[in-house]
Each structure stands twice: as structure tokens, then as C-alpha cells.
Design an enzyme around this catalytic site. Structure first.
Site, PDB file in Angstrom:
ATOM      1  N   HIS A  22       0.910  -1.138  -0.159  1.00  0.00           N
ATOM      2  CA  HIS A  22      -0.067   0.157  -0.119  1.00  0.00           C
ATOM      3  C   HIS A  22       0.886   1.291   0.005  1.00  0.00           C
ATOM      4  O   HIS A  22       0.345   2.329  -0.242  1.00  0.00           O
ATOM      5  CB  HIS A  22      -0.852  -0.045   1.051  1.00  0.00           C
ATOM      6  CG  HIS A  22      -2.118  -0.995   1.257  1.00  0.00           C
ATOM      7  ND1 HIS A  22      -2.172  -1.929   2.033  1.00  0.00           N
ATOM      8  CD2 HIS A  22      -3.308  -1.096   0.442  1.00  0.00           C
ATOM      9  CE1 HIS A  22      -3.142  -2.830   1.720  1.00  0.00           C
ATOM     10  NE2 HIS A  22      -3.956  -2.029   0.900  1.00  0.00           N
ATOM     11  N   ARG A  48      -6.784   6.217   0.849  1.00  0.00           N
ATOM     12  CA  ARG A  48      -6.628   5.209   2.132  1.00  0.00           C
ATOM     13  C   ARG A  48      -5.138   5.808   2.923  1.00  0.00           C
ATOM     14  O   ARG A  48      -5.294   5.612   4.267  1.00  0.00           O
ATOM     15  CB  ARG A  48      -6.400   3.873   1.544  1.00  0.00           C
ATOM     16  CG  ARG A  48      -7.695   3.108   1.194  1.00  0.00           C
ATOM     17  CD  ARG A  48      -7.683   1.872   1.282  1.00  0.00           C
ATOM     18  NE  ARG A  48      -6.973   1.149   0.046  1.00  0.00           N
ATOM     19  CZ  ARG A  48      -6.901  -0.120  -0.073  1.00  0.00           C
ATOM     20  NH1 ARG A  48      -7.463  -1.119   0.690  1.00  0.00           N
ATOM     21  NH2 ARG A  48      -6.529  -0.645  -1.070  1.00  0.00           N
ATOM     22  N   GLU A 240     -16.220 -10.158  -0.619  1.00  0.00           N
ATOM     23  CA  GLU A 240     -15.197 -10.386   0.212  1.00  0.00           C
ATOM     24  C   GLU A 240     -14.971  -9.460   1.196  1.00  0.00           C
ATOM     25  O   GLU A 240     -15.002  -8.367   1.051  1.00  0.00           O
ATOM     26  CB  GLU A 240     -13.816 -10.331  -0.802  1.00  0.00           C
ATOM     27  CG  GLU A 240     -12.304 -10.528  -0.026  1.00  0.00           C
ATOM     28  CD  GLU A 240     -11.276 -10.752  -0.912  1.00  0.00           C
ATOM     29  OE1 GLU A 240     -10.256 -10.463  -0.465  1.00  0.00           O
ATOM     30  OE2 GLU A 240     -11.371 -11.372  -1.939  1.00  0.00           O
ATOM     31  N   GLU A 268      -8.684 -12.235   5.427  1.00  0.00           N
ATOM     32  CA  GLU A 268      -7.390 -11.646   5.207  1.00  0.00           C
ATOM     33  C   GLU A 268      -6.558 -10.897   6.203  1.00  0.00           C
ATOM     34  O   GLU A 268      -5.497 -10.750   6.599  1.00  0.00           O
ATOM     35  CB  GLU A 268      -7.681 -10.413   4.070  1.00  0.00           C
ATOM     36  CG  GLU A 268      -6.595  -9.382   3.834  1.00  0.00           C
ATOM     37  CD  GLU A 268      -6.886  -8.481   2.819  1.00  0.00           C
ATOM     38  OE1 GLU A 268      -6.208  -7.368   2.931  1.00  0.00           O
ATOM     39  OE2 GLU A 268      -7.785  -8.257   2.082  1.00  0.00           O
ATOM     40  N   ASP A 291      -3.441 -14.384   5.065  1.00  0.00           N
ATOM     41  CA  ASP A 291      -2.448 -14.186   4.474  1.00  0.00           C
ATOM     42  C   ASP A 291      -1.136 -14.626   5.205  1.00  0.00           C
ATOM     43  O   ASP A 291      -1.002 -14.557   6.402  1.00  0.00           O
ATOM     44  CB  ASP A 291      -2.379 -12.474   4.665  1.00  0.00           C
ATOM     45  CG  ASP A 291      -1.106 -11.764   3.796  1.00  0.00           C
ATOM     46  OD1 ASP A 291       0.177 -12.148   3.998  1.00  0.00           O
ATOM     47  OD2 ASP A 291      -1.477 -10.813   2.953  1.00  0.00           O
ATOM     48  N   GLU A 338      -4.251 -15.674  -5.633  1.00  0.00           N
ATOM     49  CA  GLU A 338      -4.622 -14.383  -5.980  1.00  0.00           C
ATOM     50  C   GLU A 338      -3.198 -13.825  -6.342  1.00  0.00           C
ATOM     51  O   GLU A 338      -2.136 -13.915  -5.997  1.00  0.00           O
ATOM     52  CB  GLU A 338      -5.188 -13.589  -4.809  1.00  0.00           C
ATOM     53  CG  GLU A 338      -5.500 -11.970  -4.841  1.00  0.00           C
ATOM     54  CD  GLU A 338      -5.672 -11.484  -3.742  1.00  0.00           C
ATOM     55  OE1 GLU A 338      -6.351 -10.424  -3.634  1.00  0.00           O
ATOM     56  OE2 GLU A 338      -5.670 -12.093  -2.453  1.00  0.00           O
TER      57      GLU A 338
END
Length: 392
Positions: A22, A48, A240, A268, A291, A338
Site C-alpha cells: 500500500h 487510504r 469479500e 485476510e 495472508d 490471487e
């Protein structure tokens, strides 16, 4: 030949992408008006990073053995994680046989129980654990997936997470997961915009391509139910992480509320076998998404996966690059993986943890054969500015 012991543990921090994916520059899709728990406040809605999503940075853990072998791993955690490694966890590692991973995990977890259990402490333990697996595999000169029992398939199949599922289809992925952009605080107009985006993408990708919404803990049961039912006509495959990770009761209700055939997925931001036990026993979801860099590492993911298998649930780890690839290729209840589209416009395939890792494999036409290189098969980029804020 005697098994080597652990000689030294080092923890570093680095900023700008990497495990803390991020931590990106401006104009990146990953920071462009995505629904979050903080979206209830207008000033934190557009970005964010405005509420601090990128404050931690990446944590790099290196573990050196007595034979000179070095294992390493990366996760989020930054300076806080580095402090925990150097000042607390190192004592449970140095001097131990590199094979004693189960004991080391147990001691790290129970020694931090009074201030840990989840969050940053489990992220940190995960990073240490993954470095231990990397080290052991290098000592044994084989890829991590061989330590996990060997592959059950020849290659991995991927869906893509990003802002452009239409481009992901052209690149050969089996599906595209979009970030939900508008949450409950944006009312009916926000819901309409979410559905318009879904309808537009469905028209662009056709009927067979998977489409999913990543809701990033930002909804309530009522809104998530309305979204799921309205999205059903567009063939949405799953919703999700709609709710707070602690709202197991809400997830159990949501799973009953969604249209038949639509999946509810989450996990997650869950950690350890105990957290996932609640999700599974309470019937909260169809797919769990731990994760491996946050849930407790490979040692704990093995236990989580076995628990899911006993509940007939799928395990599709949250995107964590090579650290999940080596796991997914060894498990029948992890049928696909993913891939996070880290190009700013989600218009090309680039390594997920770039620029921190070298030799990081990427899917071609949505598929990948996991490399046979010892360990996790990646190297630290020497051009990244690693900083060691603490020593023990």
C-alpha cells in the site's frame, strides 16, 4: 553432517512498496477512493493513505545459520516489527537448530500472548517464521514447497485483484476482483455507482469471466446484503471481507442472506488457527483467505488449512507473492491463487513486491510454474535502502 544452528537474527525496515504494497506513490489505483472503515468520515474517503494505511512500511527479517546460510522474508510491520524481533523474539531463535521451527513458533507466540495474539505481533511472527522456512529449505537445497509435501499440480492458476478486470481477462487471468469504491456513508448514490461499475465490467468481460468485489471491512450486514442481492444479476462470484474481522456473527448472517450460488469470503485480516476456527465453526464463509505474512506464517497456515479441509472449505490465501505460491501448489483445497496487480493503472503484470525482491516470478497468461530454486526462490534487492533501527 550436523544440522546447523541459528547464529544471528536481524530485522530491517524499508519504505516504498515491497511487502507493504500500500506504500505507493500518487495516482495508484490501490489508493483511489476505495471503501474503507474510515470512509464514514468524508476527509478520509478519497485516499487510504490519508488515514495512515502506509505508515508501517516493510519489515525484512534475516536469519543466519552457523553454516553461513541466510534465510529471509518480508512482511508489513516496519519499525514496530523490527523492535519486536530484535528485543523480544531473537532470544527464542538464536542457538536453536534450524529444523526446530515448530518449537520456535510456539515460544514466540506464547511469549507475546500478553500483548500479541493478532495484528502487528502476528505479522512479525509471520515474517520470522517465513524466514525460518526459507533458511531450512536453503540448508536442504530445495524449494519450500518440497518441505510442505511436494506439489499436487504442475502450475498455479490465478485471478487478478485490481481496478481493471477487463484488462486482466486479456492477460489470461480466470477472474478479476475489484475494490468496492463506495460504502454505506455514501448512501443510495454510492450503491448505484458500485452497481454501475459492476454492470460495465460485466459487459466488457462477458458472462464466463469471474467478477468479485473486495469490500475491505467497510460494510455492515444490511448494506452488504443489499449489495450482494443487487449484484446477483451481474453474476458476481463473491463478496469479500464485507465486515469487521471481529464480527463473526455478522458474517454468519450475511452468508445466509446472499443469493444462492454467491460466495462469502474473508480472513485476510484474521490470524492463527483459533481465529479461523471461529470463522469455520460458525459458518461465516465459503472461502478463507489467510495472508501467510500476517496469519502466523507457514507454520500456522498449515494448521489453518487442515482445519479448513475438515470443514470442506477452500483456502485461497490473500496475495502474498512467493510466500503463498509455495503453499498453494501443495494443497488440493487451494485450487487457485490471487495476484495483486501492482502496476499503478493495473494495465500490466509486474512483480507484486517490487522493488524489494529480485527473481520474483509472475504469471504468464494467468498461469505460473513455481520455480525450483532453493528456499522461496527470491533475493533481496541490494539497491533498496534497508535500515536496521534496533540491535540486540
Amino acid at each position: 553432517m550436523a544440522m546447523p544452528t541459528i547464529r544471528h537474527v536481524r530485522a530491517f525496515t524499508v519504505r516504498g512498496g515491497g511487502a507493504d504494497y500500500h506504500d505507493q506513490g500518487a495516482d495508484h489505483w490501490i489508493d483511489d477512493h476505495i471503501s474503507t472503515p474510515m470512509a464514514r468520515y468524508p476527509q478520509y474517503r478519497q485516499s487510504r493513505q490519508s488515514f495512515g494505511l502506509n505508515v508501517l512500511g516493510s519489515l525484512v527479517v534475516e536469519i543466519e545459520a552457523s553454516d553461513g546460510s541466510v534465510g529471509f522474508a518480508v512482511t508489513t510491520g516496519g519499525e514496530i516489527g523490527a523492535f519486536i524481533v530484535e528485543k523480544h523474539l531473537a532470544r527464542f531463535l538464536e542457538g536453536q537448530l534450524v529444523t526446530d521451527i515448530e518449537k520456535m513458533w510456539d515460544q514466540m507466540y506464547y511469549a507475546t500472548l500478553y500483548y500479541g495474539r493478532k495484528g502487528i505481533v502476528l505479522n512479525t511472527i509471520s515474517g520470522v517464521d517465513l524466514a525460518l522456512w526459507d533458511l531450512l529449505a536453503k540448508v536442504r537445497k530445495e524449494p519450500v514447497y518440497q518441505l510442505l509435501g511436494g506439489p499436487v499440480r504442475d502450475e498455479l492458476t490465478f485471478y487478478a485483484t485490481g481496478a481493471r478486470p477487463d484488462l486482466a481477462k486479456q492477460m489470461g487471468f480466470i477472474g478479476g476482483k475489484m475494490p468496492l469504491q463506495h460504502g454505506p456513508a455514501e448512501g443510495e448514490e454510492g450503491l448505484r455507482l458500485n452497481l454501475e461499475k459492476l454492470a460495465d465490467m460485466r459487459e466488457k468481460v462477458g458472462d464466463e469471466f469471474w467478477l468479485m468485489f473486495d469490500c475491505w471491512m467497510s460494510l455492515d450486514v444490511n448494506y452488504a446484503t443489499r449489495l450482494a442481492n443487487a449484484a446477483h444479476e451481474y453474476g458476481l462470484k463473491w463478496v469479500e471481507e464485507c465486515l469487521s474481522p471481529d464480527d463473526y456473527w455478522g458474517y454468519a448472517q450475511l452468508r445466509k442472506n446472499v443469493p444462492r450460488g454467491m460466495l462469502v469470503t474473508t480472513g485476510e485480516h484474521e490470524a492463527t488457527r483459533w481465529g479461523f476456527r471461529l470463522l469455520l465453526e460458525m459458518g461465516c464463509c465459503d472461502i478463507i483467505q489467510p495472508d501467510v505474512g500476517w496469519c502466523g506464517g507457514m507454520t500456522e497456515l498449515i494448521k489453518i488449512s487442515a482445519l479448513a479441509d475438515a470443514h470442506n472449505a477452500l483456502v485461497v490465501p490473500h496475495g502474498s507473492s512467493v510466500y503463498s505460491y509455495h503453499f498453494v501448489v501443495t494443497r488440493h483445497n487451494s485450487p487457485f491463487a490471487e495476484f495483486l496487480m501492482m502496476a499503478p493503472q493495473a494495465d500490466k503484470v509486474v512483480p507484486m513486491f517490487n522493488p524489494l525482491l529480485l527473481d520474483e516470478p509472475v504469471p504468464v497468461n494467468g498461469r505460473m510454474k513455481v520455480p525450483e530454486t532453493p528456499g522461496f526462490g527470491v533475493r533481496l534487492n541490494p539497491e533498496c535502502n534497508l535500515h536496521r533501527p534496533y540491535q540486540h
